[in-house]
Design a protein around this motif. Structure first.
Motif, mmCIF file in Angstrom:
data_model
loop_
_atom_site.group_PDB
_atom_site.id
_atom_site.type_symbol
_atom_site.label_atom_id
_atom_site.label_comp_id
_atom_site.label_asym_id
_atom_site.label_seq_id
_atom_site.Cartn_x
_atom_site.Cartn_y
_atom_site.Cartn_z
ATOM 1 N N LEU A 42 0.830 -1.204 0.000
ATOM 2 C CA LEU A 42 0.000 0.000 0.000
ATOM 3 C C LEU A 42 0.865 1.254 0.000
ATOM 4 N N PHE A 43 1.904 1.262 0.831
ATOM 5 C CA PHE A 43 2.747 2.450 0.939
ATOM 6 C C PHE A 43 3.504 2.720 -0.361
ATOM 7 N N VAL A 44 3.824 1.662 -1.105
ATOM 8 C CA VAL A 44 4.565 1.841 -2.361
ATOM 9 C C VAL A 44 3.627 2.075 -3.538
ATOM 10 N N GLN A 45 2.628 1.197 -3.693
ATOM 11 C CA GLN A 45 1.805 1.184 -4.905
ATOM 12 C C GLN A 45 0.515 1.964 -4.754
ATOM 13 N N GLY A 46 -0.146 1.806 -3.632
ATOM 14 C CA GLY A 46 -1.330 2.609 -3.343
ATOM 15 C C GLY A 46 -2.649 2.094 -3.874
ATOM 16 N N ASN A 47 -2.646 1.455 -5.079
ATOM 17 C CA ASN A 47 -3.940 1.156 -5.700
ATOM 18 C C ASN A 47 -4.229 -0.329 -5.890
ATOM 19 N N GLY A 48 -3.385 -1.208 -5.391
ATOM 20 C CA GLY A 48 -3.592 -2.640 -5.628
ATOM 21 C C GLY A 48 -4.555 -3.263 -4.631
ATOM 22 N N SER A 49 -4.963 -4.508 -4.910
ATOM 23 C CA SER A 49 -5.870 -5.223 -4.009
ATOM 24 C C SER A 49 -5.112 -6.012 -2.950
ATOM 25 N N CYS A 50 -3.829 -6.299 -3.201
ATOM 26 C CA CYS A 50 -2.984 -7.160 -2.358
ATOM 27 C C CYS A 50 -3.370 -8.630 -2.473
ATOM 28 N N GLY A 51 -4.108 -8.981 -3.521
ATOM 29 C CA GLY A 51 -4.426 -10.385 -3.763
ATOM 30 C C GLY A 51 -3.180 -11.202 -4.065
ATOM 31 N N ASP A 52 -2.187 -10.570 -4.750
ATOM 32 C CA ASP A 52 -0.940 -11.295 -5.027
ATOM 33 C C ASP A 52 -0.189 -11.596 -3.735
ATOM 34 N N ILE A 53 -0.286 -10.679 -2.766
ATOM 35 C CA ILE A 53 0.326 -10.911 -1.449
ATOM 36 C C ILE A 53 -0.318 -12.134 -0.794
ATOM 37 N N ALA A 54 -1.657 -12.192 -0.829
ATOM 38 C CA ALA A 54 -2.373 -13.314 -0.207
ATOM 39 C C ALA A 54 -1.980 -14.639 -0.842
ATOM 40 N N ALA A 55 -1.888 -14.662 -2.173
ATOM 41 C CA ALA A 55 -1.515 -15.900 -2.863
ATOM 42 C C ALA A 55 -0.106 -16.332 -2.480
ATOM 43 N N SER A 56 0.814 -15.371 -2.386
ATOM 44 C CA SER A 56 2.193 -15.696 -2.026
ATOM 45 C C SER A 56 2.315 -16.196 -0.592
ATOM 46 N N VAL A 57 1.467 -15.698 0.293
ATOM 47 C CA VAL A 57 1.523 -16.115 1.707
ATOM 48 C C VAL A 57 0.850 -17.471 1.914
ATOM 49 N N TYR A 58 -0.353 -17.634 1.339
ATOM 50 C CA TYR A 58 -1.169 -18.804 1.675
ATOM 51 C C TYR A 58 -0.984 -19.978 0.719
ATOM 52 N N GLY A 59 -0.563 -19.714 -0.531
ATOM 53 C CA GLY A 59 -0.381 -20.793 -1.495
ATOM 54 C C GLY A 59 -1.694 -21.381 -1.971
ATOM 55 N N GLY A 60 -1.613 -22.304 -2.937
ATOM 56 C CA GLY A 60 -2.793 -22.994 -3.441
ATOM 57 C C GLY A 60 -3.775 -22.068 -4.131
ATOM 58 N N TRP A 61 -5.033 -22.515 -4.192
ATOM 59 C CA TRP A 61 -6.136 -21.718 -4.741
ATOM 60 C C TRP A 61 -6.784 -20.974 -3.584
ATOM 61 N N ILE A 62 -7.064 -19.688 -3.780
ATOM 62 C CA ILE A 62 -7.773 -18.939 -2.741
ATOM 63 C C ILE A 62 -8.870 -18.065 -3.361
ATOM 64 N N ALA A 63 -9.917 -17.874 -2.574
ATOM 65 C CA ALA A 63 -10.904 -16.825 -2.865
ATOM 66 C C ALA A 63 -10.542 -15.656 -1.955
ATOM 67 N N PHE A 64 -10.404 -14.473 -2.540
ATOM 68 C CA PHE A 64 -9.858 -13.329 -1.801
ATOM 69 C C PHE A 64 -10.754 -12.105 -1.946
ATOM 70 N N LYS A 65 -10.963 -11.407 -0.829
ATOM 71 C CA LYS A 65 -11.590 -10.081 -0.845
ATOM 72 C C LYS A 65 -10.654 -9.138 -0.116
ATOM 73 N N THR A 66 -10.399 -7.983 -0.712
ATOM 74 C CA THR A 66 -9.477 -7.054 -0.091
ATOM 75 C C THR A 66 -10.144 -6.287 1.047
ATOM 76 N N PHE A 67 -9.324 -5.578 1.785
ATOM 77 C CA PHE A 67 -9.757 -4.847 2.984
ATOM 78 C C PHE A 67 -10.077 -3.394 2.638
ATOM 79 N N ASP A 68 -10.681 -2.709 3.597
ATOM 80 C CA ASP A 68 -10.973 -1.283 3.468
ATOM 81 C C ASP A 68 -9.656 -0.513 3.665
ATOM 82 N N ARG A 69 -9.071 -0.068 2.566
ATOM 83 C CA ARG A 69 -7.758 0.576 2.622
ATOM 84 C C ARG A 69 -7.774 1.849 3.467
ATOM 85 N N ASP A 70 -8.819 2.658 3.319
ATOM 86 C CA ASP A 70 -8.874 3.924 4.067
ATOM 87 C C ASP A 70 -8.887 3.667 5.571
ATOM 88 N N TRP A 71 -9.649 2.639 5.997
ATOM 89 C CA TRP A 71 -9.723 2.288 7.422
ATOM 90 C C TRP A 71 -8.349 1.849 7.925
#
Length: 362
Positions: A153-182
């Protein structure tokens, strides 16, 4: 020496909509990795990545902040991951030290061209994991995700961070991003340790088990694309037609939820049907925003796959990079690979990476 790796990722469905909090996407981790190695150092630290030449970039601390000795900084994500993980370590009473950090990547080809497998996300995750080992932080997967997501977020600002989730958890995932402003508001009010303990609004990471006979094939167009630039363009254009964008979000959510349900029911036909629906939703949004998501090469990739009974679409932001194809069993695989070769599309020999048993599954 301390070593940590993180896998790359591919989006299967839900692109663009996933950048909005609470809207789902399906993402998969792939068995190509970024590896970070750490060794202790004195007086100053260094970062070396063979993607950016042989010479290391030196770093030190000024007033508690990590500072690079080079103005042209190709290491934004690594440095931000270091900053945040060290901030957490300091809150845990750890004494900070210097170290040499070396990055090696399998997420691009021999000429340095990116495949679109989420190298910035993977390097961020691998850096956090390596520093967690170095400072003996014993971070959970959720904590690793949250620290790496903040760094992004601090670097890119506009991504969902879904790639982060995939890299952390592995396998197939269903992902919903968080409220960035909060999250960004809370980050200013709380210690990092406190922020990591909170439930982040709308965030959801759900592991999925693919049907036994599902086969995933990945094609690369040979043309890299910039995710952040494409997302920026869509964001700029969608403001001109808010109603159309809201319709897109609703339809994308319905489509991805149907795929998630089909995964749970083991129904490959429904998965294929909704992959095709998702392709059309992205094409429709592309036409409305004048942002090219499905390039001529991606269209060729998808259309050829369809002639061999595969359900195909662009993966991620589009504009180049990869397309994905979902098959049932091995129907049409080899003929498709041959047909792709004839038009200059490369079949990437990737498998789904699952961490549980250290093996990969096609």
């Amino acid at each position: 020496m301390i070593e940590a790796s993180a896998p790359g990722k591919l989006y299967i469905a839900g692109e663009y909509a996933v950048v909005e909090a609470g809207h789902p996407a399906i993402i998969v981790a792939v068995d190509q990795f970024i590896t970070v190695r750490l060794t202790h150092a004195e007086n100053y630290g260094s970062i070396r990545s063979f993607q950016y030449g042989e010479l290391p970039i030196l770093w030190t601390r000024q007033n508690g902040e990590l500072v690079l000795d080079k103005r042209e900084n190709p290491f934004h994500y690594i440095l931000e991951a270091m900053n945040l993980t060290e901030r957490f370590a300091k809150e845990q009473g750890k004494e900070l030290s210097f170290y040499e950090l070396t990055v090696t990547s399998e997420l691009d080809n021999s000429n340095g061209k990116k495949y679109g497998l989420g190298s910035s996300g993977a390097v961020t995750v691998a850096t956090v994991k390596a520093l967690s080992k170095y400072y003996e932080l014993n971070l959970s997967k959720e904590q690793i995700f949250k620290i790496a997501a903040l760094a992004h977020l601090f670097v890119q600002g506009n991504g969902s961070c879904g790639d982060i989730a995939a890299s952390v958890y592995g396998g197939w995932i269903a992902f919903k991003t968080f409220d960035r402003d909060w999250v960004l508001a809370k980050e200013k009010e709380l210690s990092l340790s406190e922020l990591l303990k909170l439930d982040w609004p709308s965030l959801s990471i759900l592991p999925l088990t693919p049907p036994r006979d599902l086969r995933l094939i990945i094609g690369w167009t040979g043309s890299p694309a910039s995710t952040s630039n494409l997302v920026d363009k869509v964001n700029d254009q969608r403001k001109l037609d808010v109603t159309a964008y809201e319709t897109f979000l609703k339809n994308s959510t319905n489509c991805v939820n149907a795929i998630i349900e089909a995964f749970q029911n083991g129904d490959i036909e429904i998965i294929q049907k909704q992959i095709r629906v998702n392709r059309q939703l992205l094409l429709s949004m592309s036409a409305k925003t004048n942002v090219i998501i499905e390039t001529p090469a991606l269209k060729k990739l998808c259309d050829l796959a369809e002639t061999f009974n595969g359900a195909a679409k662009s993966s991620g932001a589009g504009g180049g990079d990869c397309g994905i194809v979902v098959f049932q069993q091995k129907e049409g695989l080899l003929p498709l690979v041959t047909a792709w070769e004839e038009v200059g599309i490369t079949t990437l020999p990737l498998h789904v990476f699952t961490e549980k048993n250290g093996t990969s599954k096609k």
